[in-house]
Design an enzyme around this catalytic site. Structure first.
Site, PDB file in Angstrom:
ATOM      1  N   ASN A 189      -9.042  -0.763   3.807  1.00  0.00           N
ATOM      2  CA  ASN A 189      -9.109  -1.227   2.421  1.00  0.00           C
ATOM      3  C   ASN A 189      -7.931  -2.130   2.061  1.00  0.00           C
ATOM      4  OD1 ASN A 189      -7.220   0.880   2.394  1.00  0.00           O
ATOM      5  ND2 ASN A 189      -7.793   1.555   0.341  1.00  0.00           N
TER       6      ASN A 189
ATOM      7  N   ASP B  85      -1.937  -0.821   5.978  1.00  0.00           N
ATOM      8  CA  ASP B  85      -2.172  -0.120   7.245  1.00  0.00           C
ATOM      9  C   ASP B  85      -3.626   0.250   7.494  1.00  0.00           C
ATOM     10  OD1 ASP B  85      -2.211   2.093   5.263  1.00  0.00           O
ATOM     11  OD2 ASP B  85      -2.300   3.335   7.060  1.00  0.00           O
TER      12      ASP B  85
ATOM     13  N   ASP C  26       0.859  -1.175   0.000  1.00  0.00           N
ATOM     14  CA  ASP C  26       0.000   0.000   0.000  1.00  0.00           C
ATOM     15  C   ASP C  26       0.902   1.234   0.000  1.00  0.00           C
ATOM     16  OD1 ASP C  26      -2.363   1.685   0.613  1.00  0.00           O
ATOM     17  OD2 ASP C  26      -1.441   1.832   2.604  1.00  0.00           O
TER      18      ASP C  26
ATOM     19  N   SER D  86      -2.727   0.620  -4.466  1.00  0.00           N
ATOM     20  CA  SER D  86      -3.267   1.826  -3.842  1.00  0.00           C
ATOM     21  C   SER D  86      -4.656   2.168  -4.324  1.00  0.00           C
ATOM     22  CB  SER D  86      -2.331   3.005  -4.145  1.00  0.00           C
ATOM     23  OG  SER D  86      -2.816   4.204  -3.603  1.00  0.00           O
ATOM     24  N   ALA D  87      -5.359   2.941  -3.498  1.00  0.00           N
ATOM     25  CA  ALA D  87      -6.619   3.535  -3.923  1.00  0.00           C
ATOM     26  C   ALA D  87      -6.364   4.700  -4.877  1.00  0.00           C
ATOM     27  CB  ALA D  87      -7.405   4.016  -2.707  1.00  0.00           C
TER      28      ALA D  87
ATOM     29  N   LYS E 293      -8.190  -4.898  -3.350  1.00  0.00           N
ATOM     30  CA  LYS E 293      -6.751  -5.009  -3.581  1.00  0.00           C
ATOM     31  C   LYS E 293      -6.346  -6.463  -3.811  1.00  0.00           C
ATOM     32  CE  LYS E 293      -5.357  -0.726  -1.320  1.00  0.00           C
ATOM     33  NZ  LYS E 293      -4.461  -0.078  -0.338  1.00  0.00           N
TER      34      LYS E 293
END
Length: 270
Positions: A220, A217, A9, A43-44, A194
């Protein structure tokens, strides 16, 4: 275990709280690549908010964007792309406008980021953090042109974010609605996570989930952490995220990724 690929992430994990990559972490990534071990950022964020990071540390790597809705190879070729259908996107946007008019709504389609007001304080803040550039647009017009979103993102106060997650999750069970931070809410197709993005990349390389390491962390990241063989939570993660992970490393501000990779013999201590 002979791990063959590493996923991470970005915010709160790969980057410090000042949105920087530490020199040791950057060196560890380059060392992995030098050994032939792929490293991918998950990642978002949109691609244009990820590539400034990879360029800064001088690497060309695959990325999993929009929390799994868009997967690109190291050559920026599309391996997987999942947008939300027109009717569902329109329904969500109407609900947000009706019940949460105070929140900032972001519309991500491919490698474009659209907002209603580019002068919005939160939009400006996000541009400063990510280096991506938002464009002003009418969301209904985008849908009419079949420019469909990979992700809808809301920015709000923590209380509103938690309430939206609950209410939108109940109202739209066919969507994946999840907080990526206390103030950010991601809305995507129900099939997207993810973990699904990682599954695409593992198939691309011919690796198995148990041969993968993943760092995360936040909420999501849960599907990703549950999917891989070696799940690693950052010390700065919420307690319930840490309980889900196999290992807990140091915080993002304490070079947690670098220290774990050294411990596992995947990187050298400097």
């Amino acid at each position: 275990m002979n791990y063959k690929i590493v996923f991470s992430d970005i915010d709160g994990t790969f980057l410090t709280s000042e949105h920087k990559v530490t020199p040791h972490t950057a060196d560890a990534v380059r060392e992995l690549l030098g050994k032939g071990i792929p490293f991918a950022l998950v990642s978002a964020r949109m691609p244009e908010a990820i590539y400034p990071i990879t360029r800064h540390i001088g690497v060309t790597i695959p990325i999993i964007s929009y929390s799994g809705a868009l997967v690109l190879t190291e050559k920026e070729e599309v391996l997987y792309s999942k947008t939300r259908d027109k009717e569902a996107a329109a329904s969500v946007l109407r609900r947000l406008q009706q019940d949460f008019p105070e929140v900032t709504v972001n519309y991500y389609a491919g490698r474009k980021w659209y907002v209603r007001d580019t002068g919005d304080r939160l939009v400006q803040q996000e541009m400063d953090i990510t280096s991506a550039v938002a464009e002003g647009a009418d969301f209904a017009s985008l849908l009419a042109q079949d420019i469909l979103p990979h992700k809808i993102l809301t920015m709000s106060e923590p209380e509103a974010c938690a309430r939206m997650e609950k209410e939108l999750g109940e109202a739209f069970p066919h969507l994946h609605v999840v907080r990526s931070s206390a103030v950010l809410l991601e809305i995507m197709d129900e099939s997207v996570s993810k973990a699904t993005g990682i599954e695409v990349l593992l198939a691309h390389y011919g690796f198995k989930p148990e041969e993968a390491v993943a760092f995360g962390d936040n909420y999501n990241d849960l599907e990703m952490l549950r999917y891989v063989g070696c799940s690693v939570a950052m010390a700065n993660a919420p307690e319930d995220i840490k309980k889900e992970a196999r290992e807990v490393t140091l915080a993002n501000n304490e070079e947690g990724i670098y220290n774990f990779l050294v411990k596992e013999g995947l990187a050298s201590r400097e």
